[in-house]
Design a protein around this motif. Structure first.
Motif, PDB file in Angstrom:
ATOM      1  N   LEU B  16       0.157  -4.020  -4.041  1.00  6.87           N
ATOM      2  CA  LEU B  16      -0.796  -3.075  -4.635  1.00  6.87           C
ATOM      3  C   LEU B  16      -0.679  -3.086  -6.160  1.00  6.87           C
ATOM      4  O   LEU B  16      -1.687  -2.977  -6.870  1.00  6.87           O
ATOM      5  N   CYS B  17       0.540  -3.246  -6.654  1.00  4.72           N
ATOM      6  CA  CYS B  17       0.736  -3.338  -8.115  1.00  4.72           C
ATOM      7  C   CYS B  17       0.020  -4.584  -8.653  1.00  4.72           C
ATOM      8  O   CYS B  17      -0.589  -4.539  -9.728  1.00  4.72           O
ATOM      9  N   PHE B  20      -3.629  -3.895  -8.722  1.00  6.44           N
ATOM     10  CA  PHE B  20      -3.912  -2.987  -9.833  1.00  6.44           C
ATOM     11  C   PHE B  20      -3.901  -3.745 -11.159  1.00  6.44           C
ATOM     12  O   PHE B  20      -4.769  -3.552 -12.009  1.00  6.44           O
ATOM     13  N   THR B  23      -7.025  -5.553 -12.055  1.00  6.94           N
ATOM     14  CA  THR B  23      -8.156  -4.788 -12.592  1.00  6.94           C
ATOM     15  C   THR B  23      -8.171  -4.827 -14.110  1.00  6.94           C
ATOM     16  O   THR B  23      -9.209  -4.563 -14.725  1.00  6.94           O
ATOM     17  N   PHE B  24      -7.037  -5.151 -14.721  1.00  3.01           N
ATOM     18  CA  PHE B  24      -6.997  -5.294 -16.179  1.00  3.01           C
ATOM     19  C   PHE B  24      -7.386  -6.708 -16.602  1.00  3.01           C
ATOM     20  O   PHE B  24      -7.740  -6.929 -17.757  1.00  3.01           O
TER      21      PHE B  24
END
Lengths: 495, 189
Positions: B16-17, B20, B23-24
């Motif tokens: 999940l990290c 995430f 997304t950057f």
């Protein structure tokens, strides 16, 4: 406007407030110790616990803020409410057994008590109590403001009542809330929750029917209207988009197991085995109330787009405007009572939690013992917390109010899911990991709000904090030698 | 909880990290440049923008533009979270026994429904004017009529398997012993 409508609404609201006062008086005679005041004597039945769990979860946000979000964003916020059955499952699968057992074993009267017992750490107790207290002040202030705002609208719509100020309404609302919380503690709180839960369920069912029928064509008419205006709004992820909406998923499912006003109810039921029937009561009750959240928002969005209702001045007007113009007076009265019920069922839980933190947990963490005459000071703290939160929300900068209001769910989730929901089920979880999780939650949630950090794709701050705190919690615990547990705590964790 | 489960959950959190972090890296679309106080700023519209006719509402904008090429990321984001949630439920079950496979199958069913939502949404992006199912667009119908009630399976499993997997009579007997031992120790001082 129909002249009888404001009077009917006022009658329902006053009747509800009178019921709260009556319950407070009834509970006064049964509240003779801090165990009664904070834990209802650990003697709650299935129905009371089940309805208290769900009505504490469904605050005024579910009746006003939720429909407002749907009006504004379409189905994006469904990822906060439609997923609630899984959220209740997380609460009950993870905590119904062990939290209740630790509470009985160590005679815990607060969540920080249970955390201190689990980790054998007063620092963990202190940090848990601080996190709860900060959340309480923020949450409580916004709940009190919401009550006062609704009460002012109700009173000022009645022609023979002179204009009533917000401060006066805040004083009235606080007075009723404080009265039954001071006299009856959590016992009064959960028994008003019983009535509140029933009102909320009835209100939600009737509102759903009224909302669907308020738009030509019913649900098909609503969907077609939204589809023609903006297909994204009626998609499963609404205008926020897939990733932004999905970032609420784990925060509101797993995060429910970190909400102190919800999970402390599990410490109060009469028998451990009762949770078998409590879970379906909570999950079903909340699911029914979700109908109101979705239906009002969708109906009002469709009505405004069709021209059947003027555009709202703000999304939070969705529910009040719907009740005023598209619902019969009796239904409006029930829903306003339900709205008060929803707000107060959360506010009273927070008042009790905050009083426990101030009077029991923080003194014990700092000095090794609680205050003498603890029940008296618990009542004093209840009054001071309510008044203090009201003053804070009235006179602080609005951005500070918004900061603490946003603090709520996401911060509790990130602080307490690792510490409590996971920590009570995993012997390898260390006190250091728990403390790091709590600090991470506070820093990340506050930091994102305070510095206005924009997270890509509209991902919410609570998700970022929860992800970081959980990852650190697991990482630190796995990298540390297994902690030595007290034999009785280890015994319970083996069950 | 066994250490193996802890490692699985930690692995899911790391996944999940990674998502995430993506997304950057994978820039949100669409976006536009806006001049504010003489400075050019990039504003991302992928998570909604003010409705043109009704400023109190948001508008989702161009669905294919914001989700095209990113559906896989959103689908993975959803599935990893679901796996984390279902995996977490097992933390509370010291001896899942007969409940293990029904709970796993509930998770698989929910994952299948999530996948159906994403798949039908992909077609919806291309052509939102398809037929409605019971008054709702197809992906929304899967969400509200299927995904929502299917969660109650997990509730039903808790009730049905409670005495075998959640709180057994042996648990309660042992708990009473632990409480009695503790009380005796406390009284001895």
């Amino acid at each position: 406007m129909d002249e009888s409508r404001p009077l009917i609404v006022l009658a329902w609201v006053l009747g509800y407030l009178a019921m709260c006062i009556g319950v407070g008086l009834w509970a006064l005679r049964r509240t003779t110790s801090t165990r009664d005041f904070f834990m209802a004597g650990r003697d709650l039945g299935i129905l009371v616990t089940g309805l208290a769990v769900f009505s504490s979860t469904m605050s005024g946000f579910g009746f006003v803020g939720g429909p407002g979000l749907v009006y504004r964003m379409g189905l994006s916020s469904a990822w906060m409410t439609v997923i609630a059955p899984l959220g209740f499952c997380c609460v009950f699968y993870l905590l119904a057994k062990r939290l209740r057992m630790v509470a009985e074993l160590r005679e815990s009267i607060s969540l920080p008590d249970a955390v201190a017992a689990r980790y054998n750490s007063e620092r963990a107790r202190l940090l848990t109590a601080i996190a709860i207290l900060l959340g309480v002040i923020g949450y409580l202030g916004t709940q009190i403001l919401a009550m006062a705002t609704v009460l002012r609208d109700v009173l000022n719509n009645v022609s023979f009542i002179p204009e009533v100020s917000l401060i006066t309404c805040m004083a009235i609302a606080c007075a009723v809330l404080v009265f039954y919380c001071v006299t009856g503690g959590i016992l009064a709180s959960v028994y008003t929750d019983l009535v509140q839960g029933a009102i909320m369920i009835v209100a939600a069912i009737f509102v759903f029917i009224a909302a669907i029928t308020a738009v030509d064509g019913g649900l098909t008419g609503i969907a077609t209207t939204l589809l023609e205006d903006d297909p994204e709004s009626i998609s499963p992820w609404g205008t926020l988009g897939m990733i932004g909406a999905m970032s609420w998923f784990v925060v509101f499912v797993l995060g429910m197991a970190g909400q102190p006003h919800v999970i402390t109810k599990l410490m109060m039921n009469r028998r451990v085995e009762d949770v078998r029937r409590t879970l379906p009561v909570s999950a079903a009750g909340y699911a029914l109330c979700s109908l109101l959240w979705l239906s009002i928002g969708l109906a009002m969005r469709a009505l405004v787009i069709q021209g059947g209702h003027p555009e709202l001045s703000g999304p939070d007007e969705a529910a009040p405007q719907f009740l005023q113009f598209h619902a019969g007076p009796m239904l409006a009265g029930i829903v306003f009572a339900g709205l008060f019920a929803a707000i107060m069922s959360t506010a009273d839980s927070f008042l009790n939690l905050g009083a426990a933190a101030v009077v029991h947990d923080i003194p014990r963490a700092l000095t090794g013992r609680s205050l003498s005459n603890e029940l008296f000071w618990a009542r004093v703290a209840t009054v001071l917390l309510a008044v203090g939160s009201a003053i804070f929300v009235l006179y602080s900068r609005q951005d500070l109010v918004a900061l603490l209001g946003a603090f709520g769910w996401g911060t509790f989730a990130a602080a307490l899911v690792p510490t409590v929901a996971i920590g009570f089920n995993w012997k390898r979880a260390t006190a250091t990991a728990a403390n790091v999780a709590i600090v991470t939650s506070l820093v990340v949630n506050f930091g994102i709000e305070l510095f206005g950090i924009a997270v890509p794709y509209g991902i919410n701050a609570g998700f970022v904090a929860l992800l970081l705190s959980l990852t650190l919690f697991f990482g630190i615990s796995l990298a540390s030698p297994p902690p030595k547990l007290d034999p009785d705590i280890e015994g319970v964790m083996e069950l | 909880m066994t250490d193996r489960l802890a490692h699985v959950l930690f692995g899911l959190l790391l996944a999940l990290c990674v998502l995430f972090a993506l997304t950057f890296i994978i820039e949100e679309q669409p976006s536009e440049e806006v001049v504010t106080d003489g400075q050019v700023e990039r504003v991302y519209l992928g998570h909604g923008a003010a409705h043109e006719r009704f400023p109190s509402m948001d508008h989702g904008g161009d669905g294919p533009a914001r989700h095209g090429g990113r559906l896989w990321m959103a689908w993975a984001f959803a599935l990893v979270q679901l796996a984390l949630i279902i995996g977490s439920l097992f933390m509370g079950l010291r001896h899942p026994g007969l409940l293990r496979w029904p709970l796993v199958m509930s998770g698989v069913t929910l994952a299948t429904l999530l996948t159906l939502m994403v798949a039908t949404y992909a077609r919806y992006l291309a052509d939102p004017s398809g037929p409605l199912m019971l008054g709702l667009p197809l992906p929304t119908a899967w969400f509200l009529y299927a995904f929502w009630p299917t969660q109650l399976l997990v509730v039903v499993l808790f009730v049905l398997y409670f005495h075998q997997a959640v709180v057994t009579p042996e648990d309660m007997a042992r708990f009473r012993e632990i409480v009695a031992e503790r009380r005796a120790r406390t009284e001895r001082g």
